[in-house]
Design an enzyme around this catalytic site. Structure first.
Site, short mmCIF file in Angstrom:
data_model
loop_
_atom_site.label_atom_id
_atom_site.label_comp_id
_atom_site.label_asym_id
_atom_site.label_seq_id
_atom_site.Cartn_x
_atom_site.Cartn_y
_atom_site.Cartn_z
N CYS A 1 0.80 -1.23 0.00
CA CYS A 1 0.00 0.00 0.00
C CYS A 1 0.84 1.28 0.00
CB CYS A 1 -1.01 -0.05 1.13
SG CYS A 1 -2.41 1.02 0.86
N ARG B 1 -13.03 5.80 -1.87
CA ARG B 1 -11.87 5.08 -1.37
C ARG B 1 -12.05 3.59 -1.65
NH1 ARG B 1 -7.98 6.89 2.09
NH2 ARG B 1 -7.01 5.20 3.23
N HIS C 1 -3.43 -5.57 2.43
CA HIS C 1 -3.08 -5.67 3.84
C HIS C 1 -3.57 -7.03 4.34
CE1 HIS C 1 -2.12 -1.39 4.35
NE2 HIS C 1 -3.15 -1.14 3.59
N1 GLN Z 1 -2.10 6.91 2.03
C1 GLN Z 1 -2.20 5.95 0.97
C2 GLN Z 1 -3.55 5.96 0.24
O1 GLN Z 1 -4.58 6.22 0.83
C3 GLN Z 1 -1.88 4.57 1.51
C4 GLN Z 1 -2.87 4.07 2.51
C5 GLN Z 1 -2.48 2.77 3.17
O2 GLN Z 1 -1.31 2.41 3.24
N2 GLN Z 1 -3.46 2.06 3.67
O3 GLN Z 1 -3.57 5.69 -0.94
#
Ligand code: GLN
EC number: 6.3.5.13
Length: 242
Positions: A94, A129, A195
């Site tokens: 990520c 998101r 994740h």
């Molecule tokens: N900040 C990054 C995004 O939102 C990564 C987020 C994360 O590692 N969960 O794309």
């Protein structure tokens, strides 16, 4: 690799370790020990130098501000790029994945330079998101079972000419640009949005990294029953409507 010992480096646990990504280090460590390897694990905080002598480097996800700080420090340090030019293996998740690319959008809304270890560019997604369980088919060249994981990101990632997609999604968003790809890799550098921690659901990825480090095609079998139970539970979560 020297003798029978594997050097595993966990990068910046103080900045990049959300959603239990640190579990990836535990899984690689355990899978390597089960194969009789002596594992030296080094957790490198962001005020320390990145050693260049590691075999496998792991880097996790994080919130937007720690992600910017991590990118600044990794650029200044230069050790990870040197390790990769010496043949090291890197697996990133990520925020870590975005940092390994050419650039991403930081918490200030600005373009932040990455390490250029992956031929990808991340931008801020215009849509919702990307959040939820994912099921994806890993690039057949890597010969691994389907990928299961959990994604939570606003950034979306575009692959350049030389990056190979790590996987193709069946359920979920993955890289989030609508091409169906999830993650990317260039040679021995891997990135994913998964994740979970991803290795607890996909121990075969840990095995792949160990095989690359040992330069072998196969490892002795390990007991996969616990991992398999978790995999099946999460695959059901990804494929059944909420
Ligand atoms: N900040 C990054 C995004 O939102 C990564 C987020 C994360 O590692 N969960 O794309």
């Amino acid at each position: 690799m020297s003798d029978n010992s594997l050097r595993l480096v966990w990068i910046y646990p103080d900045l990049l370790s959300t959603y239990g990504d640190q579990g990836n280090a535990l899984v690689v460590e355990r899978r390597a020990r089960q194969r009789g390897l002596d594992v030296q694990r080094l957790d490198v905080r962001s005020d320390q130098q990145i050693p260049t002598s590691g075999d496998i480097y792991l880097i996790g996800g994080g919130e937007d501000r720690p992600q910017r700080l991590a990118a600044e420090r990794l650029r200044r340090d230069g050790g990870l790029n040197r390790a990769v030019s010496n043949g090291a293996i890197v697996f990133s998740v990520c925020a870590g994945y975005q940092i390994l690319g050419h650039e991403f959008i930081n918490d200030l809304g600005e373009r932040e330079q990455g390490l250029g270890l992956l031929d990808v560019v991340s931008t801020r997604g215009e849509g919702e998101r990307c959040v939820g369980d994912v099921l994806a088919d890993i690039d057949p060249q890597l010969n691994l079972p389907p990928l299961t994981g959990f994604e939570n990101h606003q950034g979306v990632t575009h692959l350049g000419q030389t990056a190979r997609p790590f996987a193709r999604v069946r359920f979920g968003k993955g890289n989030g640009v609508g091409d169906g790809y999830e993650g990317a890799y260039n040679d021995t550098v891997f990135g994913t949005y998964m994740h979970g921690p991803v290795m607890a659901r996909n121990p075969h990825i840990a095995d792949l990294l160990i095989k690359l480090a040992l330069d072998v095609n196969a490892l002795p079998p390990a007991d996969d029953r616990w991992y398999e139970a978790l995999r099946q539970e999460r695959i059901a979560a990804a494929t059944q409507p909420a």
